[in-house]
Motif scaffolding. Structure first.
Motif, mmCIF file in Angstrom:
data_model
loop_
_atom_site.group_PDB
_atom_site.id
_atom_site.type_symbol
_atom_site.label_atom_id
_atom_site.label_comp_id
_atom_site.label_asym_id
_atom_site.label_seq_id
_atom_site.Cartn_x
_atom_site.Cartn_y
_atom_site.Cartn_z
ATOM 1 N N ASP A 291 -0.860 9.547 -10.059
ATOM 2 C CA ASP A 291 -1.480 8.383 -10.690
ATOM 3 C C ASP A 291 -2.778 8.072 -9.951
ATOM 4 O O ASP A 291 -2.782 7.410 -8.912
ATOM 5 C CB ASP A 291 -0.513 7.193 -10.621
ATOM 6 N N VAL A 292 -3.897 8.544 -10.486
ATOM 7 C CA VAL A 292 -5.174 8.411 -9.787
ATOM 8 C C VAL A 292 -5.644 6.963 -9.746
ATOM 9 O O VAL A 292 -6.300 6.528 -8.786
ATOM 10 C CB VAL A 292 -6.240 9.325 -10.429
ATOM 11 N N SER A 293 -5.344 6.188 -10.778
ATOM 12 C CA SER A 293 -5.736 4.779 -10.792
ATOM 13 C C SER A 293 -5.057 4.019 -9.666
ATOM 14 O O SER A 293 -5.683 3.205 -8.967
ATOM 15 C CB SER A 293 -5.385 4.150 -12.154
ATOM 16 N N LEU A 294 -3.773 4.263 -9.486
ATOM 17 C CA LEU A 294 -3.030 3.607 -8.411
ATOM 18 C C LEU A 294 -3.532 4.083 -7.047
ATOM 19 O O LEU A 294 -3.607 3.295 -6.094
ATOM 20 C CB LEU A 294 -1.539 3.904 -8.568
ATOM 21 N N ALA A 295 -3.867 5.350 -6.957
ATOM 22 C CA ALA A 295 -4.412 5.879 -5.709
ATOM 23 C C ALA A 295 -5.716 5.171 -5.341
ATOM 24 O O ALA A 295 -5.941 4.810 -4.173
ATOM 25 C CB ALA A 295 -4.658 7.383 -5.830
ATOM 26 N N GLU A 296 -6.581 4.946 -6.310
ATOM 27 C CA GLU A 296 -7.840 4.248 -6.065
ATOM 28 C C GLU A 296 -7.592 2.820 -5.592
ATOM 29 O O GLU A 296 -8.314 2.304 -4.723
ATOM 30 C CB GLU A 296 -8.695 4.227 -7.336
ATOM 31 N N THR A 297 -6.579 2.183 -6.131
ATOM 32 C CA THR A 297 -6.235 0.821 -5.714
ATOM 33 C C THR A 297 -5.850 0.782 -4.247
ATOM 34 O O THR A 297 -6.267 -0.107 -3.491
ATOM 35 C CB THR A 297 -5.074 0.277 -6.572
ATOM 36 N N VAL A 298 -5.052 1.745 -3.812
ATOM 37 C CA VAL A 298 -4.635 1.812 -2.409
ATOM 38 C C VAL A 298 -5.852 2.011 -1.505
ATOM 39 O O VAL A 298 -5.983 1.342 -0.465
ATOM 40 C CB VAL A 298 -3.634 2.963 -2.196
ATOM 41 N N ILE A 299 -6.725 2.914 -1.897
ATOM 42 C CA ILE A 299 -7.912 3.224 -1.081
ATOM 43 C C ILE A 299 -8.800 1.992 -0.943
ATOM 44 O O ILE A 299 -9.293 1.679 0.151
ATOM 45 C CB ILE A 299 -8.680 4.397 -1.709
ATOM 46 N N GLN A 300 -9.004 1.270 -2.025
ATOM 47 C CA GLN A 300 -9.833 0.068 -1.981
ATOM 48 C C GLN A 300 -9.186 -1.041 -1.167
ATOM 49 O O GLN A 300 -9.861 -1.747 -0.405
ATOM 50 C CB GLN A 300 -10.123 -0.412 -3.406
ATOM 51 N N ASN A 301 -7.865 -1.202 -1.296
ATOM 52 C CA ASN A 301 -7.173 -2.288 -0.614
ATOM 53 C C ASN A 301 -7.080 -2.079 0.893
ATOM 54 O O ASN A 301 -6.822 -3.041 1.639
ATOM 55 C CB ASN A 301 -5.769 -2.467 -1.192
ATOM 56 N N ASP A 302 -7.295 -0.846 1.357
ATOM 57 C CA ASP A 302 -7.241 -0.619 2.802
ATOM 58 C C ASP A 302 -8.327 -1.413 3.521
ATOM 59 O O ASP A 302 -8.149 -1.811 4.678
ATOM 60 C CB ASP A 302 -7.391 0.870 3.114
ATOM 61 N N GLN A 303 -9.425 -1.663 2.855
ATOM 62 C CA GLN A 303 -10.491 -2.464 3.453
ATOM 63 C C GLN A 303 -10.009 -3.885 3.737
ATOM 64 O O GLN A 303 -10.411 -4.501 4.731
ATOM 65 C CB GLN A 303 -11.718 -2.489 2.534
ATOM 66 N N SER B 274 0.819 -1.214 0.000
ATOM 67 C CA SER B 274 0.000 0.000 0.000
ATOM 68 C C SER B 274 0.851 1.262 0.000
ATOM 69 O O SER B 274 0.589 2.199 -0.755
ATOM 70 C CB SER B 274 -0.938 0.011 1.218
ATOM 71 N N ILE B 275 1.876 1.307 0.866
ATOM 72 C CA ILE B 275 2.691 2.519 0.918
ATOM 73 C C ILE B 275 3.531 2.647 -0.353
ATOM 74 O O ILE B 275 3.782 3.771 -0.829
ATOM 75 C CB ILE B 275 3.587 2.544 2.188
ATOM 76 N N ARG B 276 3.924 1.526 -0.926
ATOM 77 C CA ARG B 276 4.674 1.567 -2.187
ATOM 78 C C ARG B 276 3.810 2.197 -3.280
ATOM 79 O O ARG B 276 4.252 3.097 -4.019
ATOM 80 C CB ARG B 276 5.089 0.144 -2.570
ATOM 81 N N ASN B 277 2.560 1.759 -3.371
ATOM 82 C CA ASN B 277 1.656 2.293 -4.393
ATOM 83 C C ASN B 277 1.202 3.718 -4.061
ATOM 84 O O ASN B 277 1.049 4.549 -4.958
ATOM 85 C CB ASN B 277 0.438 1.378 -4.522
ATOM 86 N N ALA B 278 1.003 3.985 -2.785
ATOM 87 C CA ALA B 278 0.537 5.316 -2.388
ATOM 88 C C ALA B 278 1.574 6.390 -2.688
ATOM 89 O O ALA B 278 1.239 7.465 -3.202
ATOM 90 C CB ALA B 278 0.180 5.324 -0.901
ATOM 91 N N THR B 279 2.826 6.112 -2.361
ATOM 92 C CA THR B 279 3.868 7.111 -2.606
ATOM 93 C C THR B 279 4.105 7.302 -4.106
ATOM 94 O O THR B 279 4.381 8.408 -4.556
ATOM 95 C CB THR B 279 5.174 6.724 -1.900
ATOM 96 N N ARG B 280 3.963 6.234 -4.846
ATOM 97 C CA ARG B 280 4.093 6.365 -6.302
ATOM 98 C C ARG B 280 2.935 7.187 -6.859
ATOM 99 O O ARG B 280 3.135 8.077 -7.693
ATOM 100 C CB ARG B 280 4.120 4.982 -6.955
#
Length: 216
Positions: free
Chosen positions: A38-50, A26-32
């Motif tokens: 990168d809004v697509s990657l940001a959405e992935t991080v937000i969804q994966n937090d669940q 998550s932090i790897r994708n969030a910082t990237r």
């Protein structure tokens, strides 16, 4: 019964490692996402937090069942109680990664911080990722040396965190109010991510050595 108990204790450790690996992702994708907008990657991080939240609930329930059924004592008791506290810190680390990703999503297609601070945040992100990877290693191996490395890397992030505040409060700062708020929040999220990792490292060190490292 002892075999069942030992199996459950191993499962606790395995689940901690699993959650830590997801936090590192998550932090790897969030910082990237933050640094590259990168809004697509940001959405992935937000969804994966669940998923991180759900796994911490499962781990907590397992730990509570062990306390209720097995009545562990001495070091075993400390391990189970520490697992409950560590899972809470891992969950908060996932939240910090999510907050960083949310900033990237809110400001898309623009980048979150002005150009003058991008190098600083790129370095903070690199260190957070490194700390998360070290944390996975620490939970898997319980090697005290790794805990020391996490604390040293946290010191570097603290220095960068201070430098961000110095920048936005300085006379040469040309950012708008929203830039100041975004930079302050982002720096805090990066810094708190590392702080939670240090908290976990101290708990693991205590379990291994019996020596408690006082809070700074």
């Amino acid at each position: 019964m002892r075999d069942v108990f030992q199996h459950e204790m191993r499962e606790v450790q395995d689940r901690l490692v699993e959650i830590a690996e997801l936090v590192a992702e998550s932090i790897r994708n969030a910082t990237r996402a933050f640094n590259e907008s990168d809004v697509s990657l940001a959405e992935t991080v937000i969804q994966n937090d669940q998923k991180i939240d759900a796994l911490t609930v499962v781990l907590d329930e397992l730990s509570i069942q062990i306390l209720a059924r097995q009545n562990p004592v001495a070091r075993d008791l400390r391990i189970v109680v520490s697992a409950l506290r560590i899972s809470a810190s891992l969950e908060r680390m996932g939240d910090m990664a999510e907050h960083i990703a949310q900033l990237a999503r809110y400001r898309f297609p623009d980048k979150v911080v002005p150009k003058s601070l991008r190098g600083t945040f790129a370095e903070m992100g690199r260190l957070d990722v490194l700390i998360a990877e070290r944390l996975v290693e620490l939970l898997r191996t319980q090697e005290p040396r790794v805990a020391d490395e996490i604390r040293n890397q946290d010191d570097e992030i603290d220095e960068l965190h201070i430098s961000v505040f110095d920048k936005v409060l300085g006379e040469t700062w040309k950012g708008q109010a929203v830039d100041t708020v975004d930079a302050t929040l982002a720096s805090r999220y990066h810094e708190r991510f590392a702080d939670h990792a240090v908290s976990i490292a101290k708990k693991v060190q205590y379990l291994v050595t019996g020596d408690w490292v006082p809070e700074d």
